[in-house]
Design a protein around this motif. Sequence first.
Motif, PDB file in Angstrom:
ATOM      1  N   ARG A   6      32.626 -36.041 -22.335  1.00  0.00           N
ATOM      2  CA  ARG A   6      31.873 -36.435 -21.440  1.00  0.00           C
ATOM      3  C   ARG A   6      31.758 -35.579 -20.275  1.00  0.00           C
ATOM      4  N   GLN A   7      30.687 -35.442 -19.340  1.00  0.00           N
ATOM      5  CA  GLN A   7      30.408 -34.684 -18.450  1.00  0.00           C
ATOM      6  C   GLN A   7      30.041 -35.577 -17.282  1.00  0.00           C
ATOM      7  N   ALA A   8      30.565 -35.464 -16.042  1.00  0.00           N
ATOM      8  CA  ALA A   8      30.561 -36.136 -14.820  1.00  0.00           C
ATOM      9  C   ALA A   8      29.829 -35.279 -13.713  1.00  0.00           C
ATOM     10  N   LEU A   9      28.851 -35.659 -12.985  1.00  0.00           N
ATOM     11  CA  LEU A   9      28.322 -34.895 -11.908  1.00  0.00           C
ATOM     12  C   LEU A   9      29.184 -35.509 -10.662  1.00  0.00           C
ATOM     13  N   ARG A  10      29.424 -34.399  -9.707  1.00  0.00           N
ATOM     14  CA  ARG A  10      30.139 -34.993  -8.421  1.00  0.00           C
ATOM     15  C   ARG A  10      29.362 -34.250  -7.405  1.00  0.00           C
ATOM     16  N   ILE A  11      29.198 -34.758  -6.190  1.00  0.00           N
ATOM     17  CA  ILE A  11      28.679 -34.499  -4.928  1.00  0.00           C
ATOM     18  C   ILE A  11      29.563 -34.408  -3.977  1.00  0.00           C
ATOM     19  N   LEU A  26      17.306 -32.685 -10.243  1.00  0.00           N
ATOM     20  CA  LEU A  26      17.574 -33.703 -11.348  1.00  0.00           C
ATOM     21  C   LEU A  26      17.226 -35.029 -10.843  1.00  0.00           C
ATOM     22  N   PRO A  27      16.119 -35.112 -10.933  1.00  0.00           N
ATOM     23  CA  PRO A  27      15.460 -36.470 -10.352  1.00  0.00           C
ATOM     24  C   PRO A  27      15.991 -37.782 -11.181  1.00  0.00           C
ATOM     25  N   GLU A  28      16.451 -37.533 -12.433  1.00  0.00           N
ATOM     26  CA  GLU A  28      16.931 -38.409 -13.147  1.00  0.00           C
ATOM     27  C   GLU A  28      18.370 -38.903 -12.797  1.00  0.00           C
ATOM     28  N   LEU A  29      18.946 -38.100 -12.120  1.00  0.00           N
ATOM     29  CA  LEU A  29      20.524 -38.485 -11.575  1.00  0.00           C
ATOM     30  C   LEU A  29      20.663 -38.500 -10.216  1.00  0.00           C
ATOM     31  N   THR A  44      27.541 -39.979 -14.875  1.00  0.00           N
ATOM     32  CA  THR A  44      27.673 -39.582 -16.136  1.00  0.00           C
ATOM     33  C   THR A  44      26.406 -38.765 -16.556  1.00  0.00           C
ATOM     34  N   VAL A  45      26.593 -37.306 -17.081  1.00  0.00           N
ATOM     35  CA  VAL A  45      25.480 -36.606 -17.376  1.00  0.00           C
ATOM     36  C   VAL A  45      25.300 -36.673 -19.015  1.00  0.00           C
ATOM     37  N   PRO A  46      24.015 -36.933 -19.076  1.00  0.00           N
ATOM     38  CA  PRO A  46      23.484 -37.219 -20.701  1.00  0.00           C
ATOM     39  C   PRO A  46      23.551 -35.724 -21.243  1.00  0.00           C
ATOM     40  N   ARG A  47      23.832 -35.663 -22.406  1.00  0.00           N
ATOM     41  CA  ARG A  47      23.797 -34.337 -23.208  1.00  0.00           C
ATOM     42  C   ARG A  47      22.250 -33.634 -22.936  1.00  0.00           C
ATOM     43  N   ARG A  48      21.292 -34.261 -22.946  1.00  0.00           N
ATOM     44  CA  ARG A  48      20.223 -33.797 -22.918  1.00  0.00           C
ATOM     45  C   ARG A  48      19.875 -32.970 -21.585  1.00  0.00           C
ATOM     46  N   LEU A  49      20.702 -33.513 -20.612  1.00  0.00           N
ATOM     47  CA  LEU A  49      20.479 -32.890 -19.108  1.00  0.00           C
ATOM     48  C   LEU A  49      21.328 -31.931 -18.747  1.00  0.00           C
ATOM     49  N   ARG A  50      22.198 -31.603 -19.651  1.00  0.00           N
ATOM     50  CA  ARG A  50      23.580 -30.629 -19.314  1.00  0.00           C
ATOM     51  C   ARG A  50      23.062 -29.445 -18.947  1.00  0.00           C
ATOM     52  N   SER A  51      21.925 -28.995 -19.425  1.00  0.00           N
ATOM     53  CA  SER A  51      21.425 -27.512 -19.104  1.00  0.00           C
ATOM     54  C   SER A  51      20.852 -27.633 -17.463  1.00  0.00           C
ATOM     55  N   VAL A  53      21.593 -29.786 -15.401  1.00  0.00           N
ATOM     56  CA  VAL A  53      22.845 -29.866 -14.288  1.00  0.00           C
ATOM     57  C   VAL A  53      23.438 -28.603 -14.208  1.00  0.00           C
ATOM     58  N   ARG A  54      23.573 -27.927 -15.033  1.00  0.00           N
ATOM     59  CA  ARG A  54      24.198 -26.543 -14.805  1.00  0.00           C
ATOM     60  C   ARG A  54      23.247 -25.548 -13.724  1.00  0.00           C
ATOM     61  N   ARG A  55      22.132 -25.757 -13.874  1.00  0.00           N
ATOM     62  CA  ARG A  55      21.059 -25.048 -13.148  1.00  0.00           C
ATOM     63  C   ARG A  55      21.328 -25.709 -11.632  1.00  0.00           C
ATOM     64  N   ALA A  56      21.127 -26.893 -11.639  1.00  0.00           N
ATOM     65  CA  ALA A  56      21.126 -27.525 -10.419  1.00  0.00           C
ATOM     66  C   ALA A  56      22.612 -27.076  -9.582  1.00  0.00           C
ATOM     67  N   VAL A  57      23.579 -26.889 -10.318  1.00  0.00           N
ATOM     68  CA  VAL A  57      25.132 -26.764  -9.499  1.00  0.00           C
ATOM     69  C   VAL A  57      24.962 -25.262  -9.226  1.00  0.00           C
ATOM     70  N   ARG A  58      24.435 -24.384 -10.022  1.00  0.00           N
ATOM     71  CA  ARG A  58      24.310 -22.887  -9.406  1.00  0.00           C
ATOM     72  C   ARG A  58      23.178 -22.865  -8.215  1.00  0.00           C
ATOM     73  N   ALA A  59      22.198 -23.666  -8.207  1.00  0.00           N
ATOM     74  CA  ALA A  59      21.359 -23.646  -7.358  1.00  0.00           C
ATOM     75  C   ALA A  59      21.683 -24.309  -5.678  1.00  0.00           C
ATOM     76  N   CYS A  60      22.562 -25.115  -5.937  1.00  0.00           N
ATOM     77  CA  CYS A  60      22.985 -25.746  -4.668  1.00  0.00           C
ATOM     78  C   CYS A  60      23.454 -24.721  -3.521  1.00  0.00           C
ATOM     79  N   PRO A  61      22.630 -24.571  -2.513  1.00  0.00           N
ATOM     80  CA  PRO A  61      23.170 -23.417  -1.418  1.00  0.00           C
ATOM     81  C   PRO A  61      24.241 -23.596  -0.509  1.00  0.00           C
ATOM     82  N   ARG A  62      24.919 -24.937  -0.710  1.00  0.00           N
ATOM     83  CA  ARG A  62      26.139 -25.444  -0.328  1.00  0.00           C
ATOM     84  C   ARG A  62      27.436 -25.379  -1.021  1.00  0.00           C
ATOM     85  N   LEU A  63      26.892 -25.258  -2.404  1.00  0.00           N
ATOM     86  CA  LEU A  63      28.070 -25.395  -3.351  1.00  0.00           C
ATOM     87  C   LEU A  63      28.552 -26.802  -3.557  1.00  0.00           C
TER      88      LEU A  63
END
Length: 70
Positions: A6-11, A26-29, A44-51, A53-63
């Motif tokens: 399982r993968q979790a998204l954190r802010i 990521l409007p779904e999350l 919780t990150v659904p498997r179908r959104l993992r790519s 999520v990776r793009r959003a993590v990389r794009a965040c200007p403040r990490l």
Amino acid sequence: MTAPDRQALRIDRIACTGHGQCAELLPELIALDEWGYPVQLDTTVPRRLRSHVRRAVRACPRLALSTSRD
């Protein structure tokens, strides 16, 4: 048989400065509050959104976004 990973998204709310790119990618999350800061709809990150999520993590200007495995 083991459970699927399982993968979790954190802010990181301290690092976040409210650019809003995460909600656009990521409007779904993630939604935005009235000041433009992210509100997590689900951790919780659904498997179908993992790519996405990776793009959003990389794009965040403040990490301020990250993922973890349970």
